[in-house]
Design a protein around this motif. Structure first.
Motif, mmCIF file in Angstrom:
data_model
loop_
_atom_site.group_PDB
_atom_site.id
_atom_site.type_symbol
_atom_site.label_atom_id
_atom_site.label_comp_id
_atom_site.label_asym_id
_atom_site.label_seq_id
_atom_site.Cartn_x
_atom_site.Cartn_y
_atom_site.Cartn_z
ATOM 1 N N ASP A 1 30.526 22.372 57.535
ATOM 2 C CA ASP A 1 29.285 21.643 57.285
ATOM 3 C C ASP A 1 28.296 22.740 56.899
ATOM 4 O O ASP A 1 27.606 23.294 57.745
ATOM 5 N N ALA A 2 28.293 23.081 55.605
ATOM 6 C CA ALA A 2 27.510 24.240 55.140
ATOM 7 C C ALA A 2 26.015 24.024 55.347
ATOM 8 O O ALA A 2 25.265 24.960 55.599
ATOM 9 N N GLN A 3 25.601 22.760 55.264
ATOM 10 C CA GLN A 3 24.183 22.432 55.455
ATOM 11 C C GLN A 3 23.687 22.933 56.819
ATOM 12 O O GLN A 3 22.592 23.437 56.937
ATOM 13 N N HIS A 4 24.531 22.766 57.843
ATOM 14 C CA HIS A 4 24.130 23.144 59.209
ATOM 15 C C HIS A 4 24.879 24.374 59.731
ATOM 16 O O HIS A 4 24.815 24.678 60.919
ATOM 17 N N GLY A 5 25.630 25.041 58.828
ATOM 18 C CA GLY A 5 26.254 26.315 59.199
ATOM 19 C C GLY A 5 27.471 26.213 60.100
ATOM 20 O O GLY A 5 27.806 27.162 60.800
ATOM 21 N N LYS A 6 28.169 25.064 60.067
ATOM 22 C CA LYS A 6 29.347 24.920 60.932
ATOM 23 C C LYS A 6 30.628 25.274 60.177
ATOM 24 O O LYS A 6 30.797 24.885 59.025
ATOM 25 N N GLY A 7 31.526 26.009 60.848
ATOM 26 C CA GLY A 7 32.825 26.339 60.260
ATOM 27 C C GLY A 7 32.793 27.530 59.310
ATOM 28 O O GLY A 7 33.792 27.849 58.664
ATOM 29 N N VAL B 1 35.653 34.236 44.753
ATOM 30 C CA VAL B 1 34.871 33.301 43.939
ATOM 31 C C VAL B 1 34.843 31.955 44.655
ATOM 32 O O VAL B 1 35.824 31.556 45.283
ATOM 33 N N VAL B 2 33.698 31.293 44.570
ATOM 34 C CA VAL B 2 33.558 29.947 45.148
ATOM 35 C C VAL B 2 33.657 28.960 43.996
ATOM 36 O O VAL B 2 32.827 28.958 43.088
ATOM 37 N N LEU B 3 34.703 28.134 44.043
ATOM 38 C CA LEU B 3 35.015 27.206 42.951
ATOM 39 C C LEU B 3 34.961 25.779 43.445
ATOM 40 O O LEU B 3 35.358 25.499 44.573
ATOM 41 N N GLY B 4 34.545 24.865 42.582
ATOM 42 C CA GLY B 4 34.586 23.452 42.969
ATOM 43 C C GLY B 4 33.713 22.615 42.057
ATOM 44 O O GLY B 4 32.997 23.134 41.203
ATOM 45 N N ASN C 1 27.866 20.077 43.128
ATOM 46 C CA ASN C 1 27.266 19.441 44.309
ATOM 47 C C ASN C 1 28.209 19.213 45.479
ATOM 48 O O ASN C 1 27.951 18.347 46.307
ATOM 49 N N VAL C 2 29.301 19.963 45.584
ATOM 50 C CA VAL C 2 30.154 19.813 46.776
ATOM 51 C C VAL C 2 29.698 20.743 47.908
ATOM 52 O O VAL C 2 30.285 20.753 48.984
ATOM 53 N N GLY C 3 28.642 21.531 47.630
ATOM 54 C CA GLY C 3 28.091 22.391 48.688
ATOM 55 C C GLY C 3 28.420 23.864 48.541
ATOM 56 O O GLY C 3 28.354 24.617 49.505
ATOM 57 N N LYS C 4 28.762 24.298 47.314
ATOM 58 C CA LYS C 4 29.144 25.707 47.112
ATOM 59 C C LYS C 4 27.980 26.658 47.404
ATOM 60 O O LYS C 4 28.148 27.658 48.075
ATOM 61 N N SER C 5 26.798 26.325 46.863
ATOM 62 C CA SER C 5 25.644 27.218 47.044
ATOM 63 C C SER C 5 25.228 27.280 48.515
ATOM 64 O O SER C 5 24.901 28.355 49.026
ATOM 65 N N ALA C 6 25.249 26.131 49.190
ATOM 66 C CA ALA C 6 24.902 26.117 50.624
ATOM 67 C C ALA C 6 25.893 26.978 51.406
ATOM 68 O O ALA C 6 25.510 27.719 52.321
ATOM 69 N N LEU C 7 27.175 26.921 51.022
ATOM 70 C CA LEU C 7 28.205 27.725 51.690
ATOM 71 C C LEU C 7 27.939 29.222 51.479
ATOM 72 O O LEU C 7 28.019 30.017 52.422
ATOM 73 N N ILE C 8 27.603 29.587 50.236
ATOM 74 C CA ILE C 8 27.322 31.006 49.938
ATOM 75 C C ILE C 8 26.130 31.491 50.754
ATOM 76 O O ILE C 8 26.162 32.572 51.343
ATOM 77 N N ASN C 9 25.072 30.684 50.790
ATOM 78 C CA ASN C 9 23.888 31.078 51.567
ATOM 79 C C ASN C 9 24.228 31.273 53.039
ATOM 80 O O ASN C 9 23.706 32.174 53.695
ATOM 81 N N ARG C 10 25.128 30.438 53.574
ATOM 82 C CA ARG C 10 25.541 30.580 54.979
ATOM 83 C C ARG C 10 26.378 31.847 55.168
ATOM 84 O O ARG C 10 26.230 32.554 56.158
ATOM 85 N N LEU C 11 27.264 32.112 54.209
ATOM 86 C CA LEU C 11 28.091 33.321 54.304
ATOM 87 C C LEU C 11 27.209 34.571 54.258
ATOM 88 O O LEU C 11 27.480 35.561 54.919
ATOM 89 N N LEU C 12 26.139 34.494 53.481
ATOM 90 C CA LEU C 12 25.225 35.636 53.341
ATOM 91 C C LEU C 12 24.206 35.711 54.476
ATOM 92 O O LEU C 12 23.490 36.696 54.595
ATOM 93 N N LYS C 13 24.128 34.609 55.249
ATOM 94 C CA LYS C 13 23.125 34.489 56.318
ATOM 95 C C LYS C 13 21.697 34.581 55.778
ATOM 96 O O LYS C 13 20.763 34.935 56.474
#
Length: 287
Positions: free
Chosen positions: A89-95, A127-130, A133-145
């Motif tokens: 859940d990239a929006q809330h930083g889970k997983g 690379v983040v592929l998909g 709007n499946v949440g790739k950018s939100a995931l990257i931001n979470r990975l980068l903190k």
């Protein structure tokens, strides 16, 4: 009333895909992000061909939007396919930790191979592929903190490829969403529209909302585990049981929205996309 088939392949996606294919040669590991509500419809048929023998991490984002039971069923199904699905859940930083770990593990194997050939270690390139709007950018931001790439709940925000450094160990390529140039499976295309994973210009809101209502009714009848209760009745005080998707939309417009069918359609779609209708898995693992 028949409206044209849903098709969407804007110029920036075609251009980004070309650039992406040239960059893929430099990549060690691919993080393939799909929408947990529709994991099959958000699988790009070309991805296995593009990736070849590279390491791949399968990420099912928006896990908060489907029931836990369905998460377990998808996990089991992917295992039968020889794959491990990691839910986020990239929006809330889970997983997120599991994703970073999986990318690092792939990097360790790559550096072991370099070491065996007498080469120095280097950061793993992922690379983040998909789909859009499946949440790739939100995931990257979470990975980068931290927030380094623009992220919004609409398709087509990321338009350029760029490398961002996560740590000394990982470099990440942020790529715009990729889409098949032709959406041959219209059932999947409707699900992409419902989940806001393709551009709004591609579809008719009323037709897409009618399809969503029919899907929800079907799930209630056949797979109640995939849905929270009777979301349409709870939310709009109108039970869909007696209606088709289209007639429900019109009845609800008459009852609550001054006969404005378009406004009603947008309201239902918005409520679904924001999770106001509860957790709903629009796709089930194949038997």
């Amino acid at each position: 009333m028949t409206t044209p088939a849903i098709q969407w392949y804007p110029g920036h996606i075609a251009k980004a895909e070309k650039a992406l294919l040239s960059q893929l040669k430099l990549v060690d590991v691919v993080l393939e992000v799909r929408d947990a509500r529709i994991p099959l419809s958000t699988h790009h048929p070309q991805v296995p061909h593009w990736i070849g023998t590279k390491a791949r991490v399968l990420v099912l984002n928006r896990m908060d939007m489907i029931p836990t039971l369905m998460r377990n069923r998808w996990t089991e199904w992917f295992q039968t396919q020889g794959e491990e699905a990691l839910f986020t859940d990239a929006q809330h930083g889970k997983g997120i930790e599991a994703i970073a770990q999986a990318a690092q593990n792939a990097g360790a194997q790559m550096n072991q191979r370099r070491h065996d050939r007498g080469m120095l270690p280097r950061p793993v390139r992922a690379v983040v592929l998909g789909f859009p709007n499946v949440g790739k950018s939100a995931l990257i931001n979470r990975l980068l903190k931290r927030r380094v790439v623009e992220s919004a709940r609409r398709a087509g925000v990321t338009r350029q490829l760029r490398w961002v450094r996560i740590s000394d160990q990982i470099e990440l390529l942020d790529a715009p969403g990729v889409l098949p140039s032709k959406l041959n499976d219209q059932e999947a295309a409707f699900k992409l529209a419902i989940c806001d994973d393709i551009g709004e210009a591609a579809y008719d809101n009323q037709r897409v909302t009618s399809t969503l209502i029919d899907l929800i009714k079907g799930l209630q009848a056949t797979t109640p585990d995939a849905i929270s209760g009777n979301p349409l009745r709870s939310r709009y005080e109108l039970d869909p049981a007696e209606f088709t998707g289209e007639s429900y939309l019109h009845a609800l417009a008459e009852q609550k929205y001054q006969n404005d069918v378009e406004r009603t359609a947008r309201q239902i779609l918005n409520d679904f996309r924001k999770g106001i209708l509860g957790s709903i898995a629009l796709e089930l693992p194949p038997n």
